[in-house]
Write a protein that holds these residues in place. Sequence first.
Motif, PDB file in Angstrom:
ATOM      1  N   THR A 119     103.029  65.900  66.635  1.00 46.44           N
ATOM      2  CA  THR A 119     103.071  64.443  66.764  1.00 46.44           C
ATOM      3  C   THR A 119     104.134  63.833  65.862  1.00 46.44           C
ATOM      4  OG1 THR A 119     100.659  64.579  66.909  1.00 46.44           O
ATOM      5  CG2 THR A 119     101.617  62.378  66.850  1.00 46.44           C
ATOM      6  N   ASP A 120     104.186  64.313  64.623  1.00 42.49           N
ATOM      7  CA  ASP A 120     105.007  63.722  63.577  1.00 42.49           C
ATOM      8  C   ASP A 120     106.434  64.244  63.519  1.00 42.49           C
ATOM      9  OD1 ASP A 120     103.584  66.055  63.033  1.00 42.49           O
ATOM     10  OD2 ASP A 120     103.592  65.731  60.885  1.00 42.49           O
ATOM     11  N   ILE A 121     106.787  65.147  64.413  1.00 43.22           N
ATOM     12  CA  ILE A 121     108.164  65.649  64.424  1.00 43.22           C
ATOM     13  C   ILE A 121     108.728  65.536  65.843  1.00 43.22           C
ATOM     14  CG2 ILE A 121     109.697  67.595  63.920  1.00 43.22           C
ATOM     15  CD1 ILE A 121     107.590  68.580  61.894  1.00 43.22           C
ATOM     16  N   CYS A 122     108.362  66.438  66.717  1.00 38.87           N
ATOM     17  CA  CYS A 122     108.982  66.478  68.046  1.00 38.87           C
ATOM     18  C   CYS A 122     108.411  65.467  69.029  1.00 38.87           C
ATOM     19  CB  CYS A 122     108.921  67.890  68.610  1.00 38.87           C
ATOM     20  SG  CYS A 122     109.977  69.025  67.666  1.00 38.87           S
ATOM     21  N   VAL A 123     107.116  65.166  68.952  1.00 38.61           N
ATOM     22  CA  VAL A 123     106.567  64.162  69.878  1.00 38.61           C
ATOM     23  C   VAL A 123     107.188  62.800  69.584  1.00 38.61           C
ATOM     24  CG1 VAL A 123     104.504  62.960  70.680  1.00 38.61           C
ATOM     25  CG2 VAL A 123     104.431  65.433  70.300  1.00 38.61           C
ATOM     26  N   ALA A 143      96.990  60.480  72.039  1.00 37.87           N
ATOM     27  CA  ALA A 143      96.660  61.019  70.721  1.00 37.87           C
ATOM     28  C   ALA A 143      95.705  62.199  70.803  1.00 37.87           C
ATOM     29  CB  ALA A 143      96.058  59.923  69.848  1.00 37.87           C
ATOM     30  N   ALA A 144      94.836  62.215  71.809  1.00 33.86           N
ATOM     31  CA  ALA A 144      93.864  63.303  71.952  1.00 33.86           C
ATOM     32  C   ALA A 144      94.511  64.595  72.435  1.00 33.86           C
ATOM     33  CB  ALA A 144      92.752  62.890  72.910  1.00 33.86           C
ATOM     34  N   CYS A 145      95.744  64.501  72.915  1.00 32.22           N
ATOM     35  CA  CYS A 145      96.469  65.682  73.397  1.00 32.22           C
ATOM     36  C   CYS A 145      97.672  65.985  72.509  1.00 32.22           C
ATOM     37  CB  CYS A 145      96.918  65.469  74.839  1.00 32.22           C
ATOM     38  SG  CYS A 145      95.585  65.412  76.033  1.00 32.22           S
ATOM     39  N   CYS A 146      97.604  65.529  71.264  1.00 26.25           N
ATOM     40  CA  CYS A 146      98.671  65.775  70.295  1.00 26.25           C
ATOM     41  C   CYS A 146      98.053  66.220  68.978  1.00 26.25           C
ATOM     42  CB  CYS A 146      99.480  64.499  70.019  1.00 26.25           C
ATOM     43  SG  CYS A 146     100.475  63.896  71.380  1.00 26.25           S
ATOM     44  N   ALA A 147      98.825  66.923  68.187  1.00 24.14           N
ATOM     45  CA  ALA A 147      98.435  67.283  66.826  1.00 24.14           C
ATOM     46  C   ALA A 147      99.686  67.311  65.976  1.00 24.14           C
ATOM     47  CB  ALA A 147      97.732  68.637  66.789  1.00 24.14           C
ATOM     48  N   GLY A 148      99.518  66.908  64.726  1.00 26.03           N
ATOM     49  CA  GLY A 148     100.641  66.899  63.803  1.00 26.03           C
ATOM     50  C   GLY A 148     100.575  68.048  62.823  1.00 26.03           C
ATOM     51  N   VAL A 149     101.520  68.052  61.916  1.00 28.05           N
ATOM     52  CA  VAL A 149     101.549  69.053  60.857  1.00 28.05           C
ATOM     53  C   VAL A 149     100.275  68.956  60.025  1.00 28.05           C
ATOM     54  CG1 VAL A 149     102.775  69.762  58.766  1.00 28.05           C
ATOM     55  CG2 VAL A 149     104.064  69.160  60.823  1.00 28.05           C
ATOM     56  N   PRO A 151      96.548  66.119  59.704  1.00 32.16           N
ATOM     57  CA  PRO A 151      95.901  64.947  60.307  1.00 32.16           C
ATOM     58  C   PRO A 151      96.506  63.622  59.813  1.00 32.16           C
ATOM     59  CG  PRO A 151      94.243  66.572  59.706  1.00 32.16           C
ATOM     60  CD  PRO A 151      95.557  67.059  59.142  1.00 32.16           C
ATOM     61  N   GLU A 152      96.905  63.588  58.546  1.00 34.65           N
ATOM     62  CA  GLU A 152      97.500  62.366  57.992  1.00 34.65           C
ATOM     63  C   GLU A 152      98.853  62.058  58.628  1.00 34.65           C
ATOM     64  OE1 GLU A 152      96.507  65.054  56.051  1.00 34.65           O
ATOM     65  OE2 GLU A 152      94.551  64.185  55.551  1.00 34.65           O
ATOM     66  N   SER A 153      99.688  63.083  58.777  1.00 27.24           N
ATOM     67  CA  SER A 153     101.008  62.837  59.369  1.00 27.24           C
ATOM     68  C   SER A 153     100.892  62.537  60.862  1.00 27.24           C
ATOM     69  CB  SER A 153     101.958  64.000  59.095  1.00 27.24           C
ATOM     70  OG  SER A 153     101.481  65.188  59.671  1.00 27.24           O
ATOM     71  N   HIS A 154      99.873  63.092  61.528  1.00 24.82           N
ATOM     72  CA  HIS A 154      99.584  62.752  62.928  1.00 24.82           C
ATOM     73  C   HIS A 154      99.305  61.252  63.040  1.00 24.82           C
ATOM     74  CE1 HIS A 154      97.637  63.016  66.916  1.00 24.82           C
ATOM     75  NE2 HIS A 154      96.572  62.450  66.374  1.00 24.82           N
ATOM     76  N   LYS A 155      98.407  60.750  62.184  1.00 25.05           N
ATOM     77  CA  LYS A 155      98.053  59.330  62.196  1.00 25.05           C
ATOM     78  C   LYS A 155      99.266  58.456  61.874  1.00 25.05           C
ATOM     79  CE  LYS A 155      95.184  55.844  59.928  1.00 25.05           C
ATOM     80  NZ  LYS A 155      96.307  54.909  59.904  1.00 25.05           N
ATOM     81  N   ASN A 156     100.048  58.842  60.881  1.00 28.24           N
ATOM     82  CA  ASN A 156     101.240  58.067  60.516  1.00 28.24           C
ATOM     83  C   ASN A 156     102.228  57.990  61.679  1.00 28.24           C
ATOM     84  OD1 ASN A 156     100.267  57.605  57.937  1.00 28.24           O
ATOM     85  ND2 ASN A 156     101.422  59.288  57.023  1.00 28.24           N
ATOM     86  N   ALA A 157     102.408  59.086  62.396  1.00 30.02           N
ATOM     87  CA  ALA A 157     103.326  59.096  63.536  1.00 30.02           C
ATOM     88  C   ALA A 157     102.814  58.188  64.648  1.00 30.02           C
ATOM     89  CB  ALA A 157     103.523  60.519  64.044  1.00 30.02           C
TER      90      ALA A 157
END
Length: 171
Positions: A119-123, A143-149, A151-157
């Motif tokens: 989420t936080d890089i390529c998405v 958001a339910a079909c994405c994940a970040g590095v 959980p915090e960086s996922h939310k920030n993205a």
Amino acid sequence: MNVLIVVDMQNDFIDGALGTPEAEKIVPAVRKRIELARERGEAVIFTRDTHFENYMDTQEGKNLPVPHCIKGTGGWEISSALPVGDALILDKPTFGSVDLGRCLLSIQPERVELIGLCTDICVISNALLVKAFLPEVPVAVDAACCAGVSPESHKNALDAMRVCQIEVLNG
């Protein structure tokens, strides 16, 4: 026509060199979303992070010294749990894909949705790229079909994408 972009759902990002429990957890939801896209007649495009043996000599390799998604390896492959079928697969050497932007220009979709990793890089990179190539086309990220590095960086993205007028679904 609507387009679903499945970003970098590759083994190295799921349970390989850079895998996370969060990435493993979204695989069934990603599979269901791809199947739904096909039922709806949406175009499905996969991106695939693609590096080579000289990865450690690249700018990314110097900043993230973990070899991953080396072309031809099992980690580079899209998860076998996903129904790739005859979908277009775009290999990309970096976070965002200008080839994806050009492809979408030729399709002229009515709407674009992105799912995948990270989420936080390529998405986020590809979502913003889509907005740059097609500024009047609605863009969404599930958001339910994405994940970040993390959980915090996922939310920030997700928060950053909202500010950039990208609709965040299920988040």
